[in-house]
Design a protein around this motif. Sequence first.
Motif, PDB file in Angstrom:
ATOM      1  N   THR A 184       9.089  10.709 -17.744  1.00 35.42           N
ATOM      2  CA  THR A 184       9.482  12.008 -18.290  1.00 35.42           C
ATOM      3  C   THR A 184       8.265  12.923 -18.338  1.00 35.42           C
ATOM      4  OG1 THR A 184      11.243  11.039 -19.656  1.00 35.42           O
ATOM      5  CG2 THR A 184      10.423  13.199 -20.301  1.00 35.42           C
ATOM      6  N   ASP A 185       8.330  14.050 -17.624  1.00 30.20           N
ATOM      7  CA  ASP A 185       7.242  15.026 -17.659  1.00 30.20           C
ATOM      8  C   ASP A 185       7.225  15.710 -19.020  1.00 30.20           C
ATOM      9  OD1 ASP A 185       8.489  15.412 -14.541  1.00 30.20           O
ATOM     10  OD2 ASP A 185       6.340  15.029 -14.733  1.00 30.20           O
ATOM     11  N   VAL A 186       6.033  15.816 -19.618  1.00 33.93           N
ATOM     12  CA  VAL A 186       5.900  16.425 -20.944  1.00 33.93           C
ATOM     13  C   VAL A 186       4.869  17.539 -20.882  1.00 33.93           C
ATOM     14  CG1 VAL A 186       6.578  14.318 -22.161  1.00 33.93           C
ATOM     15  CG2 VAL A 186       4.151  14.735 -21.672  1.00 33.93           C
ATOM     16  N   HIS A 187       5.007  18.493 -21.823  1.00 33.28           N
ATOM     17  CA  HIS A 187       4.000  19.543 -21.950  1.00 33.28           C
ATOM     18  C   HIS A 187       2.662  18.896 -22.303  1.00 33.28           C
ATOM     19  CE1 HIS A 187       6.938  22.747 -21.587  1.00 33.28           C
ATOM     20  NE2 HIS A 187       7.665  22.223 -22.565  1.00 33.28           N
ATOM     21  N   VAL A 219       6.384  16.679 -25.812  1.00 33.14           N
ATOM     22  CA  VAL A 219       7.684  17.334 -25.702  1.00 33.14           C
ATOM     23  C   VAL A 219       8.068  17.440 -24.236  1.00 33.14           C
ATOM     24  CG1 VAL A 219       9.011  19.415 -26.229  1.00 33.14           C
ATOM     25  CG2 VAL A 219       7.187  18.646 -27.795  1.00 33.14           C
ATOM     26  N   PRO A 220       9.247  16.948 -23.853  1.00 31.58           N
ATOM     27  CA  PRO A 220       9.649  17.004 -22.440  1.00 31.58           C
ATOM     28  C   PRO A 220       9.683  18.432 -21.906  1.00 31.58           C
ATOM     29  CG  PRO A 220      11.053  15.483 -23.644  1.00 31.58           C
ATOM     30  CD  PRO A 220      10.214  16.190 -24.671  1.00 31.58           C
ATOM     31  N   VAL A 221       9.241  18.581 -20.642  1.00 33.96           N
ATOM     32  CA  VAL A 221       9.264  19.889 -19.978  1.00 33.96           C
ATOM     33  C   VAL A 221      10.699  20.334 -19.736  1.00 33.96           C
ATOM     34  CG1 VAL A 221       8.602  21.140 -17.884  1.00 33.96           C
ATOM     35  CG2 VAL A 221       7.003  19.499 -18.919  1.00 33.96           C
ATOM     36  N   VAL A 222      11.522  19.427 -19.221  1.00 32.36           N
ATOM     37  CA  VAL A 222      12.935  19.718 -19.015  1.00 32.36           C
ATOM     38  C   VAL A 222      13.661  19.491 -20.335  1.00 32.36           C
ATOM     39  CG1 VAL A 222      15.030  19.102 -17.746  1.00 32.36           C
ATOM     40  CG2 VAL A 222      12.810  19.093 -16.582  1.00 32.36           C
ATOM     41  N   VAL A 223      14.217  20.556 -20.878  1.00 33.37           N
ATOM     42  CA  VAL A 223      14.849  20.470 -22.187  1.00 33.37           C
ATOM     43  C   VAL A 223      16.225  19.818 -22.066  1.00 33.37           C
ATOM     44  CG1 VAL A 223      15.707  21.786 -24.160  1.00 33.37           C
ATOM     45  CG2 VAL A 223      13.619  22.522 -22.975  1.00 33.37           C
ATOM     46  N   VAL A 224      16.396  18.716 -22.789  1.00 33.47           N
ATOM     47  CA  VAL A 224      17.695  18.049 -22.881  1.00 33.47           C
ATOM     48  C   VAL A 224      17.974  17.790 -24.354  1.00 33.47           C
ATOM     49  CG1 VAL A 224      19.085  16.049 -22.256  1.00 33.47           C
ATOM     50  CG2 VAL A 224      17.416  16.960 -20.622  1.00 33.47           C
TER      51      VAL A 224
END
Length: 777
Positions: free
Chosen positions: A460-463, A554-559
Amino acid sequence: MVAPTAREQKAALLDDPLYTGYDDIEDDYDGVENFTNLPGASAKRRRPWTMIMLGIGLIVCLLTLTILLNPLLTPRDGPNPHEVGHSHDGEMEMGNGDVHADEHHHDDAPEVPTVVAEPEEDHHHDEDPETGHDEDQVNNDENNHEHGLEDVHDEDDHVEDEHPEDASTEQEGQNPTPTSTEPAMSIQTADPASQGSLFPLSSNLQDRYILDPEWDYSAEPARREYNWTIRDEEYNPDGVFRPMMLINHQFPGPLIEINEGDTIVVNLENLAVNATSIHWHGLYQNGTNFMDGTVGVTQCPVAPGTSFTYEFKVPNQSGTYWYHSHQSVQTADGLFGPLIIHGRDEKTLQEIPYDTDRVIMVSDHYHDSSSELLMAYLASDRENIEPVPDSALINGQGIRDCSTLAHRRCDNSTTNVARPEINLEAGMSHRLRFINTGTFAEFQVAIDEHDFSVTEVDGTDVHPATYNRLTLNPAQRYSVIVNTTNDAERSYWLRAKMLSGCFGEDNPNSEAELHAVVRYVSGPESNSKQVPDSREWSDQVPLECHDMNTTDLVPVVVVQAPERADASFYIRANFEIGHWALSRGFFNTSSWRADLKSPTLLRTIDGLTSSNESFTTTGEEPTFVNSDAFDINTEFVIQSNGIQVIDLLVENFDDGNHPLHLHGYKFFVLAAGHGYPPANLTETVDLTNPLRRDTASVEAFGWVLLRVVADNPGLWAFHCHVAWHTEAGLMMQLLTRADEVAGTVVPDANVALCDAPREELEKGSSPKDEVFFGTPA
């Protein structure tokens, strides 16, 4: 006094408990009864041999001189054979002309270009102040043979030059393994036994896990094929020799690097004495549950002397993953390696640009085989005291001082043993993909005088969030970006520390911390070879046995997590002492025992398709614990129909940390804590964009709340990733989308694995409890 014969001297040496040079004795003395250079031999008998040896030496010198001068006196006709098939920058070219991935035969079978890797070069060492080992020494072939490191040329080893045109042809009445229909190329990695070693390496073994800097992220989906042979081998990752199970003579295993949407094909040949399997950690396996590689759940083991092909597509996920055996604790014997999936939007989702990309696997390491350690761990009156690792490794490499290990066969001068060196070009940004591939130990990792930004967690890509230390539990992955903008004339320590305070007992031979050298380089070679004088971070961080604080990740792609769960299950994790003082792991009242002859997936498909009521009766709820079709004492299965949202609240009554991994999914980590969870827990969690990962820990006497959107048809293991705990019983299963599982068509090759005799399938498996019955407590 009569001088002893060579064989008598050999017997005396073998009886000496401090002597470990068995190979030297076997190679030099066998068949020679009166070798005159041995101590105690007569001086008179040495003289005629001296004259003979001087004559032979003179002849050898003359022949050698002739060979050395011959290239200077003979003109070269044609190209250097070592340069054929390679561009000037060292990149491998296709071996069969300009065949493109999207070209097809008239029968729609893809034309397959083959890429064969060149042999490894010798690896050099510099002098290490802690071991006194001259790392610039390069062993000759005789020394490599002496230590069992030469390539083994088996008569049955072969690598096909092309993928057969009819490989995907379906035979009537059989269920073939699904194959990709889109344009594809096949990359077949060569077995070192017939083609030389797997990778064209520099002198640094760490370089084998550098990712391709010219990777094409937008390439059409490809069918990437790998030929793997598993063998039993003697190997010394840190100097100490021990029996291991290796893929293509390599430890760790080969790097798999693919694009999202590609198809992976692994042709596995098991030449080891034990049965095995390969699990693809973190992959969803959507539509190919039968390729998950979990013995007793999705497949029977691959028996000794047999072969099996794993084939599956990898859509809709990217990031850092890995593979490992899922038979007993074979990961500790060497069966693991990295698996990297490049996403189409990888450069966008990674919010810090980087110039290079590499994998760094940290792992605990044992000097004894897993089967020996497992027997001791599961024995009576052990009370869940896990085996304590002997060493730490980075990408399978470390170095021990052999003088402190007199009870072991140890040689730290072989070319594979060294202090790990990570060369990073100065003035750049580098992505380091850390994976804890170990069996038990939690690791803390730091680079002196360098902080870094975490940008990925378990795929999971995160900020980006800045840290100076990283904590990894077994099976967890973190990507970090580090900038090489410090003093370029210096080198720095990378410190990989096993958290020994989490161990249940002492191991006097254990070294819990491994130091690797991070060198700044300009171009292909390092600027300096000096030992680092860098300073460790001075801030005091408690060495606690649980996950690092990830609230800033925090994940870059918001789910957004679903607002509420359709079903919630309370799961108690603990160890209990039962009959004959056997300590076993339990989820609620269930302690997992695998049926290696009858995996739950095959039983479930049979039950669903035959309308067996124990599988089809759901009662009033679509999600329930199925204790009718499965023996709850050994197979704890939560079954669901349709897409359901399931909460798992795991409370740990054990004094050890449990990294929990769910196959086939990423879950939302909603909350975690120590002691008892609050009564209003689900009302206080933040559902906006929680971290999504596949492995999260529940600390000792703590709890964790996981939310799963159960939409992936199949049987998926949920277990502690401390391998010893899994084998003690800390495993259960989720049977999700049971309404879709009924339509699963399992390939005949998968079913055929179970045709092997039970005694073959159980080779290398965990000992049954009955083995210990009758033993004194």
